[in-house]
Design an enzyme around this catalytic site. Structure first.
Site, PDB file in Angstrom:
ATOM      1  N   GLU A   1       2.426   4.962  -4.102  1.00 38.64           N
ATOM      2  CA  GLU A   1       2.362   5.867  -5.280  1.00 38.64           C
ATOM      3  C   GLU A   1       3.681   6.585  -5.526  1.00 38.64           C
ATOM      4  O   GLU A   1       3.971   6.881  -6.699  1.00 38.64           O
ATOM      5  CB  GLU A   1       1.217   6.860  -5.090  1.00 38.64           C
ATOM      6  CG  GLU A   1      -0.158   6.248  -5.153  1.00 38.64           C
ATOM      7  CD  GLU A   1      -0.473   5.314  -3.989  1.00 38.64           C
ATOM      8  OE1 GLU A   1       0.015   5.582  -2.886  1.00 38.64           O
ATOM      9  OE2 GLU A   1      -1.169   4.325  -4.205  1.00 38.64           O
TER      10      GLU A   1
ATOM     11  N   ASP B   1       0.846  -1.205   0.000  1.00 38.86           N
ATOM     12  CA  ASP B   1       0.000   0.000   0.000  1.00 38.86           C
ATOM     13  C   ASP B   1       0.878   1.250   0.000  1.00 38.86           C
ATOM     14  O   ASP B   1       2.100   1.163   0.152  1.00 38.86           O
ATOM     15  CB  ASP B   1      -0.900  -0.049   1.247  1.00 38.86           C
ATOM     16  CG  ASP B   1      -1.983   1.008   1.211  1.00 38.86           C
ATOM     17  OD1 ASP B   1      -2.338   1.466   0.105  1.00 38.86           O
ATOM     18  OD2 ASP B   1      -2.463   1.392   2.293  1.00 38.86           O
TER      19      ASP B   1
ATOM     20  N   ASP C   1      -9.097   3.515  -2.156  1.00 43.96           N
ATOM     21  CA  ASP C   1     -10.069   3.917  -1.139  1.00 43.96           C
ATOM     22  C   ASP C   1     -11.371   4.425  -1.745  1.00 43.96           C
ATOM     23  O   ASP C   1     -11.583   5.635  -1.886  1.00 43.96           O
ATOM     24  CB  ASP C   1      -9.448   4.979  -0.235  1.00 43.96           C
ATOM     25  CG  ASP C   1      -8.273   4.421   0.554  1.00 43.96           C
ATOM     26  OD1 ASP C   1      -8.101   3.181   0.559  1.00 43.96           O
ATOM     27  OD2 ASP C   1      -7.524   5.211   1.143  1.00 43.96           O
TER      28      ASP C   1
HETATM   29  C1  GLC Z   1      -4.846   3.284   2.824  1.00 41.67           C
HETATM   30  C2  GLC Z   1      -5.306   2.034   2.078  1.00 41.67           C
HETATM   31  C3  GLC Z   1      -6.339   1.311   2.897  1.00 41.67           C
HETATM   32  C4  GLC Z   1      -5.753   0.965   4.269  1.00 41.67           C
HETATM   33  C5  GLC Z   1      -5.249   2.220   4.966  1.00 41.67           C
HETATM   34  C6  GLC Z   1      -4.511   1.904   6.248  1.00 41.67           C
HETATM   35  O1  GLC Z   1      -5.867   4.178   2.936  1.00 41.67           O
HETATM   36  O2  GLC Z   1      -5.796   2.344   0.808  1.00 41.67           O
HETATM   37  O3  GLC Z   1      -6.788   0.151   2.247  1.00 41.67           O
HETATM   38  O4  GLC Z   1      -6.712   0.341   5.052  1.00 41.67           O
HETATM   39  O5  GLC Z   1      -4.360   2.924   4.101  1.00 41.67           O
HETATM   40  O6  GLC Z   1      -3.432   1.072   6.029  1.00 41.67           O
END
Ligand code: GLC
Length: 760
Positions: free
Chosen positions: A404, A401, A474
């Protein structure tokens, strides 16, 4: 004038010059051209055209007004200004735009609106490179660009390839989301299709006729004039060419296609609750995701011992119940002396730098540094610690995650340094590739051990699909986001990302019972199937509402698991041939005008048309069925295609239509996907026509398929006779029995490599 043009041919590259400029046309094979002045660097953007080069007979001649190159069905023409156009069978097929392509940017006085909080959207207008492409007609439709929260047809919009973490409410005017997939599939003159791929990782803009109905353009401040034109008869053919250019989609373990339950973040007790309740209600499940709070102060590759004193022991116990753990890993490494990951990367030049100093921004752990995955030594270190972390904790998958890369203290400056082994690269060039290189390093941890990767990434570039699965970031618990999930997943699939999905129930905001149920229904065929929600939102596990929700959720999950071998066949086929698993109707019916803009129906392979309810309060919906005979899977009602029908879909029903003559492989009664339990293969046969189907079987988890350790079966239905024939036979089948489901009857056959049986 054309007298000033010269053309020379080197191999299959035709170089055309006028007095001021040069353009090259490279014919890679009969379906793929590259048009360039200077090629974009391929040191980091790894393309696969060398594997698909083919000798093509070509003929170059000088005409009164230009240079004409003919090959196969195509004539490529370069005019005196080096504008390229292509004809196919004597008809216009593709054209660089030759009219006035100055870009319209309205000067607006915006301060008054800003007082009320409106935001002024900047449009890039100064480019080093601008590739202008003719829009032949107002009816031309343009598909592609990956995860944009938009409808299938991107015509009249503008998008920017710049991977962006933005958790606010995504919609069709959001220019940048998490992924940069520079691929367009263009439909024009009703039944003509071509593709465009722009291979630069620098920021670029796709203006798809937003300011003009005469042309669209790709603009870049740093990218070169260099793009691929993908040629073919059908969207399917062109998309196969695209997959062979960027690399075929990842083949995951079969288990990855099971159900994933997630939330930001489960503690140990909530995880036990999931295990118990899923067992109690007999809900199928294969993975639980551990979000950032399993870590010690968000330090990647650590475990918070107070919460998970024995994560390994816990994971092993869950595994006995068929549930594996996937942990989140972010790139940002906490700046903290004595923390081993930090210390190692600090000491070994493993972090990005700015003016030679290790660069610091902020993410979850506070001050953090960014690993430079572009350097082999750093990538290898990440691979190694991933292996150790997974082994030490019995973790079976990694969710990448914030890659980017995200940053909480303003964007990374363009000139942050990410050197590779041989060259200096700056953030502006590697930004869109950062998620890919992180995923590559992590995928390698699996491949080194002869395992197929279980890797999910948020950020991606077009070339990422061979390394990782994806989810679309998200979203929110909104009906509009449920509706958008269908074109989003279809578009990701036509961009070669087969195992893709959105957060079921919606990530941000509060879901409702009806929304959760409809979401589960509408996404039941997404190859990546995960219910995930944000911190402090209403809980949305299937048992968070009432008995009816559990019952319907179970009905849909049971169905998903029944269709599993069909979905696995689609994944293998996408991986091997580039044919998208889930696709818009026009992929199967490219000449049917009605199918071109249907956003809320999906072809799941060739045999299943899926039309779920995606609007609040609806208990019936219109379903367009293309040519052929279709059968409602639930009611067995038969429909003649070429028409729209109003179909009843109460809360516990969705729209699954099976094509007459279809053969669909199924498994029954699975609560988890364990390869050893797959001893009965069901063959659901839809009567009403003859049909043929290829079914694939392998061990579901190792890389042995690369050594051809698999079986393929050809199943044919002709009249009342079904023939089962093994056409490839290198794997010891786990099947013991084949059960044919036809006309409501079961016909049981002991598994044999070849057999024939009568259906009635
Ligand atoms: C980001 C991710 C989400 C995750 C959050 C905390 O917003 O896109 O899926 O739950 O971070 O890690």
């Amino acid at each position: 004038m054309a007298g000033n043009l010269t053309a020379s041919v080197t191999g299959q590259i035709i170089t055309i010059q006028n007095q001021t400029d040069t353009k090259n046309i490279e014919i890679i094979n009969r379906n793929l051209l590259r048009i360039f002045k200077t090629k974009n660097s391929e040191e980091l953007v790894k393309l696969h055209y060398n594997d698909i080069k083919e000798n093509v007979e070509l003929h170059v001649e000088k005409t009164a007004d230009g240079i004409l190159v003919s090959f196969d069905l195509y004539q490529i023409f370069a005019d005196e200004n080096l504008n390229i156009s292509i004809q196919k069978d004597g008809q216009p097929y593709f054209e660089e735009y030759t009219g006035d392509a100055s870009i319209y940017v309205e000067k607006k006085e915006f301060s008054l609106a800003e007082l009320e909080g409106h935001k002024h959207e900047e449009t890039l207008a100064e480019f080093k490179t601008q590739i202008n492409i003719t829009l032949f007609d107002k009816e031309d439709k343009i598909y592609g660009l990956g995860d944009k929260a938009a409808q299938l047809n991107k015509r009249d919009y503008e998008y920017v390839s710049w991977n962006t973490d933005d958790p606010s409410q995504h919609n069709e005017t959001y220019k940048s989301l998490y992924k940069s997939i520079n691929y367009l599939l263009v439909n024009h003159h009703q039944d003509k299709y071509y593709g465009i791929f722009y291979p630069s990782s620098f920021k670029c803009i796709f203006n798809i006729g937003r300011y003009s109905d005469k042309f669209m353009y790709i603009g870049s401040e740093k990218g070169e004039y260099d793009y691929f034109v993908l040629l073919g008869e059908t969207p399917m053919e062109i998309t196969k060419v695209y997959a062979s250019l960027v690399g075929h989609t990842l083949f995951t373990p079969r288990k990855m296609l099971g159900y994933h339950q997630s939330r930001w973040s489960y503690n140990a007790q909530e995880m036990e609750e999931i295990r118990e309740k899923f067992k109690k209600y007999q809900l199928p499940i294969d993975y639980i995701h551990l979000d950032i709070d399993y870590m010690e102060r968000y330090k990647v590759y650590t475990v918070k011992k107070e919460e998970f004193p024995d994560l390994k022991g816990m994971a092993e116990q869950f595994a006995q119940d068929g549930i594996d753990f996937i942990t989140i890993i972010d790139p940002g490494v906490k700046v903290e002396d004595g923390y081993d990951v930090y210390e190692y990367l600090k000491e070994h030049d493993g972090f990005a730098t700015l003016n030679g100093e290790q660069y610091i921004n902020q993410v979850w752990p506070g001050d953090s540094k960014y690993p430079n995955y572009f350097k082999t030594k750093t990538a290898d270190y990440i691979t190694d610690i991933t292996k150790t972390f997974m082994a030490d904790n019995h973790v079976k998958g990694i969710w990448c995650d914030m890659n980017e890369p995200a940053s909480f203290n303003g964007p990374l400056p363009d000139d942050v340094e990410f050197p590779s082994d041989t060259e200096m690269h700056y953030h502006e060039e590697v930004h869109n590739l950062y998620g890919e290189y992180m995923s590559r390093a992590i995928a390698k941890a699996f491949e080194d051990e002869n395992k197929r990767p279980v890797v999910i990434t948020r950020a991606a570039f077009a070339t990422t699909s061979p390394f990782s699965t994806t989810w679309n970031g998200d979203n929110q618990s909104l009906w509009s986001h449920l509706e958008a999930s269908l074109p989003q997943v279809m578009t990701m699939n036509i961009c070669n990302f087969a195992v893709n999905g959105v957060d079921i129930g919606g990530f941000g905001n509060e879901t409702t019972k009806e929304l959760l149920i409809r979401w589960m229904e509408a996404n039941m065929f997404s190859l990546f199937l995960r219910n995930h929600s944000s911190l402090h939102t209403r809980k949305q596990e299937p048992y968070a509402f009432d008995g009816e929700t559990i019952q319907i959720y179970k009905k849909m999950l049971d169905l998903r698991y029944e269709f599993l071998p069909y979905l696995y066949d689609l994944l293998e086929n996408a991986h091997t041939t580039g044919v998208p698993a889930q696709r818009p109707l026009f992929f199967n019916y490219p000449a049917d005008e009605r199918t071109k803009q249907i956003n809320d129906e999906v072809m799941i392979g060739d045999n299943v048309l899926f039309a779920p309810v995606v609007r609040q309060g609806q208990v019936s919906r219109a379903v367009y069925l293309p040519a052929g005979t279709w059968v409602n899977y639930f009611t067995k009602e038969v429909y003649e295609g070429g028409k729209e029908y109003l179909v009843e879909m109460p809360l516990d029903a969705t729209g699954i239509f099976i094509k007459a003559g279809a053969i669909v492989p199924m498994y029954k009664n699975l609560l988890h996907i364990e390869n050893k339990n797959l001893d009965t293969l069901y063959l659901y046969v839809e009567q009403g026509a003859d049909g043929e189907y290829i079914h694939y079987e392998d061990d579901g988890e190792s890389l042995d398929y690369r050594k051809a350790v698999y079986n393929r079966y050809k199943i044919t239905k002709k009249g009342n006779t079904l023939t089962f024939h093994t056409i490839e036979d290198n794997y010891t089948s786990s099947y013991k029995e084949i059960v044919i489901l036809s006309n409501g009857k079961e016909i049981k056959v002991t598994f044999a490599k070849d057999f024939e049986c009568e259906l009635n």
